[in-house]
Enzyme design. Sequence first.
Site, PDB file in Angstrom:
ATOM      1  N   GLU A 217      23.744  44.020  75.603  1.00  0.00           N
ATOM      2  CA  GLU A 217      23.594  44.124  74.652  1.00  0.00           C
ATOM      3  C   GLU A 217      21.712  45.131  74.703  1.00  0.00           C
ATOM      4  OE1 GLU A 217      24.220  39.564  73.194  1.00  0.00           O
ATOM      5  OE2 GLU A 217      22.435  40.454  73.492  1.00  0.00           O
TER       6      GLU A 217
ATOM      7  N   GLY B   5      19.761  36.643  73.943  1.00  0.00           N
ATOM      8  CA  GLY B   5      20.340  36.400  75.331  1.00  0.00           C
ATOM      9  C   GLY B   5      21.222  34.749  75.564  1.00  0.00           C
TER      10      GLY B   5
ATOM     11  N   THR C 153      27.477  34.982  64.842  1.00  0.00           N
ATOM     12  CA  THR C 153      26.998  35.764  63.324  1.00  0.00           C
ATOM     13  C   THR C 153      28.190  36.963  64.152  1.00  0.00           C
ATOM     14  OG1 THR C 153      24.600  34.960  63.728  1.00  0.00           O
ATOM     15  CG2 THR C 153      25.979  36.991  62.309  1.00  0.00           C
TER      16      THR C 153
HETATM   17  C1  5RP Z   1      23.880  36.443  72.950  1.00  0.00           C
HETATM   18  C2  5RP Z   1      23.100  36.959  71.755  1.00  0.00           C
HETATM   19  C3  5RP Z   1      23.252  37.027  70.464  1.00  0.00           C
HETATM   20  O1  5RP Z   1      23.246  37.585  69.410  1.00  0.00           O
HETATM   21  C4  5RP Z   1      21.821  35.615  70.304  1.00  0.00           C
HETATM   22  O2  5RP Z   1      22.249  34.388  71.081  1.00  0.00           O
HETATM   23  C5  5RP Z   1      22.514  34.995  68.365  1.00  0.00           C
HETATM   24  O3  5RP Z   1      23.663  34.435  68.495  1.00  0.00           O
HETATM   25  P1  5RP Z   1      24.461  33.326  67.568  1.00  0.00           P
HETATM   26  O4  5RP Z   1      24.585  34.585  66.627  1.00  0.00           O
HETATM   27  O5  5RP Z   1      25.906  32.941  68.006  1.00  0.00           O
HETATM   28  O6  5RP Z   1      23.313  32.913  66.491  1.00  0.00           O
HETATM   29  O7  5RP Z   1      21.559  38.059  72.198  1.00  0.00           O
HETATM   30  O8  5RP Z   1      23.661  37.074  74.390  1.00  0.00           O
END
Ligand code: 5RP
Length: 218
Positions: A103, A95, A31
């Site tokens: 993060e 994560g 995202t």
């Molecule tokens: C990475 C994260 C991401 O924000 C979470 O996994 C969501 O990922 P995506 O946007 O690919 O659905 O915490 O460590």
Amino acid sequence: MTPDEMKKLVAQAALEYTKGHAVLGIGTGSTVNHLIDFLADVKGDIEGAVSSSVMTTERLKKVGIPVLDLNDTGPLEVYIDGADEVNPHFQMLKGGGGALTREKIIGAASRQFICIADESKAVDVLGKFPLPVEVIPMSRSYVARELVKLGGQPVWRENVVTDNGNVILDVHNLTILNPKEMEQTINNIPGVITNGLFAWRPADVVLLGGPNGVRKLE
Ligand code: 5RP
């Protein structure tokens, strides 16, 4: 509409929150990758970004956005990141991409945390998505045994080393009814760097992308 189209839609909506801020905190994931692509079009307004992962750093650099050190920027006005799950209290489970520790640091150092996700990430109770726990390598087995005592089933994310040189245990089968307590309990296990619950520092705004557009919760 595919989940990726929903992610793109919500990433575009997040641009609104970048306006007027020269320095941004930027999360990790598919995202956020869409967000970085959109930021490329407005990069003239951006002095730089604090990045939550090597992956994000590379992508920011590729589109020409300077990457800054959090030690040099001081507190940030805004941090934008995705989530694997988000509950009605704006507490998140994160994560999946393994970047949870950085993060959490940037989220803590930011005045506003904007969570961007496709609507499938909205849940009533956190824990269906396996909870990532970053641990010092030598503590892996010990921490796993402690996590079993908490009712979870930890699975070592094999062949993954985090940006901080550690390993990840993904904890399955947790029903997290008290996210703050669980976040603290897991973080108290020796060897744990942090876990993917963002309960003590939840999001301030949640943007959810779906077939009918973007829903804003604040
Ligand atoms: C990475 C994260 C991401 O924000 C979470 O996994 C969501 O990922 P995506 O946007 O690919 O659905 O915490 O460590």
